[in-house]
Scaffold this motif. Sequence first.
Motif, mmCIF file in Angstrom:
data_model
loop_
_atom_site.group_PDB
_atom_site.id
_atom_site.type_symbol
_atom_site.label_atom_id
_atom_site.label_comp_id
_atom_site.label_asym_id
_atom_site.label_seq_id
_atom_site.Cartn_x
_atom_site.Cartn_y
_atom_site.Cartn_z
ATOM 1 N N LEU A 3 0.845 -1.193 0.000
ATOM 2 C CA LEU A 3 0.000 0.000 0.000
ATOM 3 C C LEU A 3 0.883 1.246 0.000
ATOM 4 C CD1 LEU A 3 -2.859 -0.887 2.531
ATOM 5 C CD2 LEU A 3 -2.862 -1.094 0.044
ATOM 6 N N ASN A 4 0.650 2.122 -0.946
ATOM 7 C CA ASN A 4 1.408 3.358 -1.089
ATOM 8 C C ASN A 4 0.531 4.561 -0.743
ATOM 9 O OD1 ASN A 4 3.856 2.167 -2.104
ATOM 10 N ND2 ASN A 4 2.718 1.747 -3.998
ATOM 11 N N PRO A 5 1.126 5.739 -0.549
ATOM 12 C CA PRO A 5 0.328 6.941 -0.267
ATOM 13 C C PRO A 5 -0.738 7.200 -1.318
ATOM 14 C CG PRO A 5 2.644 7.378 0.129
ATOM 15 C CD PRO A 5 2.577 6.015 -0.482
ATOM 16 N N SER A 6 -0.414 6.932 -2.578
ATOM 17 C CA SER A 6 -1.389 7.167 -3.655
ATOM 18 C C SER A 6 -2.608 6.260 -3.523
ATOM 19 C CB SER A 6 -0.732 6.954 -5.024
ATOM 20 O OG SER A 6 -0.216 5.629 -5.132
ATOM 21 N N LEU A 15 -10.734 3.357 9.684
ATOM 22 C CA LEU A 15 -9.680 2.733 8.883
ATOM 23 C C LEU A 15 -8.335 3.063 9.506
ATOM 24 C CD1 LEU A 15 -8.638 1.329 6.239
ATOM 25 C CD2 LEU A 15 -8.620 3.614 5.209
ATOM 26 N N ARG A 16 -7.535 2.040 9.710
ATOM 27 C CA ARG A 16 -6.172 2.236 10.223
ATOM 28 C C ARG A 16 -5.204 1.483 9.326
ATOM 29 N NH1 ARG A 16 -3.722 -0.303 15.836
ATOM 30 N NH2 ARG A 16 -1.621 0.587 15.699
ATOM 31 N N ILE A 17 -4.203 2.184 8.843
ATOM 32 C CA ILE A 17 -3.204 1.565 7.980
ATOM 33 C C ILE A 17 -1.816 1.929 8.477
ATOM 34 C CG2 ILE A 17 -2.193 1.539 5.656
ATOM 35 C CD1 ILE A 17 -4.971 1.929 4.537
ATOM 36 N N GLU A 18 -0.961 0.923 8.553
ATOM 37 C CA GLU A 18 0.452 1.153 8.843
ATOM 38 C C GLU A 18 1.272 0.514 7.730
ATOM 39 O OE1 GLU A 18 1.744 -0.081 12.667
ATOM 40 O OE2 GLU A 18 0.367 1.249 13.757
ATOM 41 N N SER A 19 2.218 1.283 7.204
ATOM 42 C CA SER A 19 3.127 0.777 6.186
ATOM 43 C C SER A 19 4.445 1.516 6.334
ATOM 44 C CB SER A 19 2.536 0.974 4.795
ATOM 45 O OG SER A 19 3.235 0.207 3.838
ATOM 46 N N MET A 20 5.495 0.988 5.737
ATOM 47 C CA MET A 20 6.824 1.557 5.969
ATOM 48 C C MET A 20 6.915 3.026 5.581
ATOM 49 S SD MET A 20 8.655 -0.532 7.547
ATOM 50 C CE MET A 20 10.200 0.385 7.412
ATOM 51 N N TRP A 21 6.262 3.414 4.470
ATOM 52 C CA TRP A 21 6.370 4.799 4.040
ATOM 53 C C TRP A 21 5.711 5.753 5.026
ATOM 54 C CZ3 TRP A 21 1.638 6.867 3.636
ATOM 55 C CH2 TRP A 21 0.577 6.014 3.337
ATOM 56 N N LEU A 22 4.772 5.251 5.837
ATOM 57 C CA LEU A 22 4.119 6.114 6.821
ATOM 58 C C LEU A 22 5.069 6.512 7.943
ATOM 59 C CD1 LEU A 22 0.579 4.523 7.036
ATOM 60 C CD2 LEU A 22 1.069 6.922 6.581
ATOM 61 N N PHE A 23 6.158 5.764 8.090
ATOM 62 C CA PHE A 23 7.121 6.107 9.132
ATOM 63 C C PHE A 23 8.063 7.218 8.672
ATOM 64 C CE2 PHE A 23 5.630 1.973 10.331
ATOM 65 C CZ PHE A 23 5.573 2.028 11.710
ATOM 66 N N SER A 24 7.928 7.621 7.409
ATOM 67 C CA SER A 24 8.723 8.728 6.895
ATOM 68 C C SER A 24 8.098 10.046 7.318
ATOM 69 C CB SER A 24 8.781 8.659 5.360
ATOM 70 O OG SER A 24 9.277 9.864 4.833
ATOM 71 N N VAL A 25 8.936 11.024 7.640
ATOM 72 C CA VAL A 25 8.424 12.349 8.005
ATOM 73 C C VAL A 25 8.723 13.354 6.893
ATOM 74 C CG1 VAL A 25 8.587 11.968 10.476
ATOM 75 C CG2 VAL A 25 10.583 12.850 9.263
ATOM 76 N N PRO A 69 8.152 15.722 3.717
ATOM 77 C CA PRO A 69 6.966 16.447 3.243
ATOM 78 C C PRO A 69 6.296 15.768 2.061
ATOM 79 C CG PRO A 69 8.791 17.956 3.644
ATOM 80 C CD PRO A 69 9.355 16.566 3.758
ATOM 81 N N ASP A 70 7.060 15.059 1.234
ATOM 82 C CA ASP A 70 6.499 14.404 0.054
ATOM 83 C C ASP A 70 5.423 13.388 0.422
ATOM 84 O OD1 ASP A 70 7.269 11.840 -2.136
ATOM 85 O OD2 ASP A 70 6.551 13.798 -2.847
ATOM 86 N N ARG A 71 5.542 12.791 1.599
ATOM 87 C CA ARG A 71 4.543 11.827 2.041
ATOM 88 C C ARG A 71 3.170 12.479 2.130
ATOM 89 N NH1 ARG A 71 4.135 10.190 8.278
ATOM 90 N NH2 ARG A 71 3.712 12.412 8.249
#
Length: 282
Positions: free
Chosen positions: A177-180, A200-210, A212-214
Amino acid sequence: LALSLCSKNSRLAVKLSGIKPIKLSKQHISTSHSVILEFDYYWIIWLLKKKEAVAADQIVEYLKNTFNCELTRYIVSREGYPEYRKLITQTINNSKIRELDFGESGQEVNAEDIDFVFKNLKTDKMLHVFGRLCKNYQLQNSLNFPYFYVYDVPWFRPEDLSNANCEHLTVLHAPKLNPSDINLYLKQWINGEHSRILFLRIESMWLFSVLPDRDQQLFDGIQLKPFDMKREKSSYKRSAYFDLLGNQFRNHQSWDIHQNDGTVASIALNSGGNLFHVWRLK
């Protein structure tokens, strides 16, 4: 509980006191066979030497009569309860049991076993899935449970999210699952889709990034409004959103978004994951 064991009179006193447990469960996994009684801030566990069905049933009946409650959850794995298929089709589906926890954290789960659970567990039940499935596993049908929780899911695809028809959906550690994908889900909700979703709750590796692009990828094309701290939460249906965030929504960035029909939802984001809650009146 200790008082209820002393005599018939003391048991009656406990029964009349109105003390109610939150949950009464049976657990049959590879490392433990037990009966679990849960209260607000503590729980009591009866450990059995093996899958002693008669002993477990006697304990459950005693607790049901004493605390005027029902057996509401089974916690099973194939290794702990080889006859799990019969348990689902003949017991869980035809009873007041509301929840099934299937599998064990850190253990492999057979695709045929999980396919059977998805296909045969009645869709008015709550389902938690634990254990590791192959990353190439594919759902045969869309998720249609009121509450679905799954942990460590390298197999969970964007289409599984879009096709899900759950009121509460928690997907943890889902690298596909990606931000898009979440952005598309939110836009679909704004346009009137996913009408059943409450949380809805989602955790994925990219969510741990801080980075701004996220946030840019998550909210591209979505109008964010300040989170309304003054809303009266007691007027709305509760979800895990309240418990995870607390009353002050500390350590989260939070916003409101509006569906085209005016329904309001909130998004909370931190380095640990993404939470989405629809403010639906009771």
